[in-house]
Design an enzyme around this catalytic site. Structure first.
Site, short mmCIF file in Angstrom:
data_model
loop_
_atom_site.label_atom_id
_atom_site.label_comp_id
_atom_site.label_asym_id
_atom_site.label_seq_id
_atom_site.Cartn_x
_atom_site.Cartn_y
_atom_site.Cartn_z
N ASP A 61 0.83 -1.21 0.00
CA ASP A 61 0.00 0.00 0.00
C ASP A 61 0.86 1.27 0.00
OD1 ASP A 61 -2.35 1.39 -0.01
OD2 ASP A 61 -2.73 1.20 2.14
N HIS A 75 2.29 3.48 -9.03
CA HIS A 75 2.04 2.06 -9.29
C HIS A 75 3.19 1.44 -10.07
CE1 HIS A 75 -1.80 2.37 -7.46
NE2 HIS A 75 -2.35 3.11 -8.41
N LEU A 133 10.71 -19.86 -5.09
CA LEU A 133 9.80 -18.94 -4.38
C LEU A 133 8.40 -19.07 -5.00
CD1 LEU A 133 9.55 -16.43 -2.37
CD2 LEU A 133 9.71 -15.03 -4.43
N SER A 169 -8.03 -4.63 5.17
CA SER A 169 -8.67 -4.36 3.87
C SER A 169 -9.05 -5.64 3.12
CB SER A 169 -7.76 -3.48 3.00
OG SER A 169 -7.47 -2.26 3.64
C1 IPE Z 1 -5.46 -2.70 -0.22
O1 IPE Z 1 -5.12 -1.38 -0.35
C2 IPE Z 1 -5.49 -3.36 -1.58
C3 IPE Z 1 -4.19 -3.55 -2.21
C4 IPE Z 1 -3.04 -3.24 -1.71
C5 IPE Z 1 -4.26 -4.17 -3.51
P1 IPE Z 1 -6.21 -0.24 -0.50
O2 IPE Z 1 -5.49 1.04 -0.63
O3 IPE Z 1 -7.16 -0.59 -1.59
O4 IPE Z 1 -6.99 -0.36 0.87
P2 IPE Z 1 -7.85 0.72 1.65
O5 IPE Z 1 -8.77 1.36 0.66
O6 IPE Z 1 -6.88 1.74 2.20
O7 IPE Z 1 -8.53 -0.04 2.73
C1 IPE Z 2 -1.62 0.28 -3.34
O1 IPE Z 2 -1.36 1.63 -3.38
C2 IPE Z 2 -1.78 -0.30 -4.72
C3 IPE Z 2 -3.11 -0.81 -5.02
C4 IPE Z 2 -4.17 -0.72 -4.28
C5 IPE Z 2 -3.25 -1.47 -6.30
P1 IPE Z 2 -2.56 2.66 -3.35
O2 IPE Z 2 -2.97 2.97 -4.76
O3 IPE Z 2 -3.66 2.20 -2.49
O4 IPE Z 2 -1.85 3.93 -2.73
P2 IPE Z 2 -2.48 4.94 -1.68
O5 IPE Z 2 -2.99 4.14 -0.53
O6 IPE Z 2 -3.57 5.68 -2.39
O7 IPE Z 2 -1.35 5.81 -1.29
MG MG Z 3 -4.10 2.42 -0.53
#
Ligand code: IPE
Ligand code: IPE
Ligand code: MG
Length: 246
Positions: free
Chosen positions: A26, A43, A137, A198
């Site tokens: 995240d 990303h 892995l 999440s």
């Molecule tokens: C969880 O992160 C999903 C992934 C890392 C793929 P999110 O950014 O979607 O989660 P929330 O919205 O903060 O709970």
């Molecule tokens: C996690 O990073 C990647 C995915 C959910 C695919 P985020 O896109 O949730 O990044 P933040 O939480 O908005 O910083």
């Molecule tokens: Mg996020």
């Protein structure tokens, strides 16, 4: 062996290395925002970071990683971002698959197949088949994954198999999850300082140690993984029991 690798291994000498680690990758968006970049760049950087973490995991002796790549809830993001994340997965599979295979990575997909574009699903399945015999892995890619959806799917499969209520125990559920071949993760890592699961591995993580770091995923890297494993070694796993004083 590189110098870094040797010193990391020295730090892990005598330590317990988890067999299976789940990672909620995240903070890509915030990483980009802090740099005045579009979220898409975060990303992209996150995907690069994953390669380093995989290499480090294998080097440290972790046998299995489950990474949260796209949740069933992530479809609610703006269409442009969803599109970008899908393209990134396609690109990543196309560009890195051969290298993963050479490195002995076994790819597995966990998540719902319904809802994934057929062409993309076919590519994922090809990658899974190609790497099926690798054993350095295991990388479970949680894509279109939700922990609740997984439990619903498990219950549906159990009902379809015609099991009677008395035959169902915790093992039955575990055996019908997408992760049926994997032991539960000992450690769940979440980057970017959020204190929640999440909807990630909610059944499997019931007794996992949880490690949360403020570091955003693109900056986590090899050092982040090492710190997480060292922190795991500080934990005392009691499973509801008590520590017997000696
Ligand atoms: C969880 O992160 C999903 C992934 C890392 C793929 P999110 O950014 O979607 O989660 P929330 O919205 O903060 O709970
Ligand atoms: C996690 O990073 C990647 C995915 C959910 C695919 P985020 O896109 O949730 O990044 P933040 O939480 O908005 O910083
Ligand atoms: Mg996020």
């Amino acid at each position: 062996m590189s110098e870094q690798s040797a010193s990391d291994r020295a730090a892990l000498d005598g330590m317990k290395v988890p067999y299976h680690i789940g990672i909620i990758m995240d903070g890509n968006g915030r990483w980009a925002k802090e740099r005045g970049l579009p979220r898409a760049m975060g990303h992209r950087e996150g995907a690069e970071a994953l390669k380093q973490v995989m290499e480090a995991a294998a080097d440290f002796g972790v046998k299995e990683l489950t990474i949260y790549a796209f949740s069933t809830e992530n479809w609610s993001r703006p269409p442009q971002e969803v599109k970008h994340l899908m393209m990134l997965l396609d690109y990543f599979l196309e560009r890195e698959l051969r290298r993963f295979d050479e490195q002995g990575v076994q790819l597995r997909h966990i998540g719902r197949r319904e809802g994934v574009e057929p062409k993309r699903l076919a590519r994922i399945q090809e990658a899974v088949a190609l790497t099926a015999n690798n054993d350095r892995l295991i990388l479970n890619v949680a894509f279109n994954y939700g922990g609740r959806a997984e439990i619903v799917d498990a219950i549906r499969a159990i009902c379809k198999a015609g099991l009677s209520p008395d035959e169902i125990d915790e093992e039955t559920i575990s055996e019908h999850l997408y992760t049926y071949r994997s032991p539960d993760p000992e450690l769940i890592v979440r980057t970017s300082g959020e204190f929640r699961l999440s909807n990630f591995l909610i059944w499997q993580a019931s007794y996992a140690e949880v490690y949360i770091t403020d570091v955003y995923w693109p900056d986590f890297g090899r050092e982040g993984l090492l710190k997480a494993i060292l922190a795991y070694n500080e934990r005392e796993r009691r499973y509801g029991g008590v520590t017997v004083e000696s």
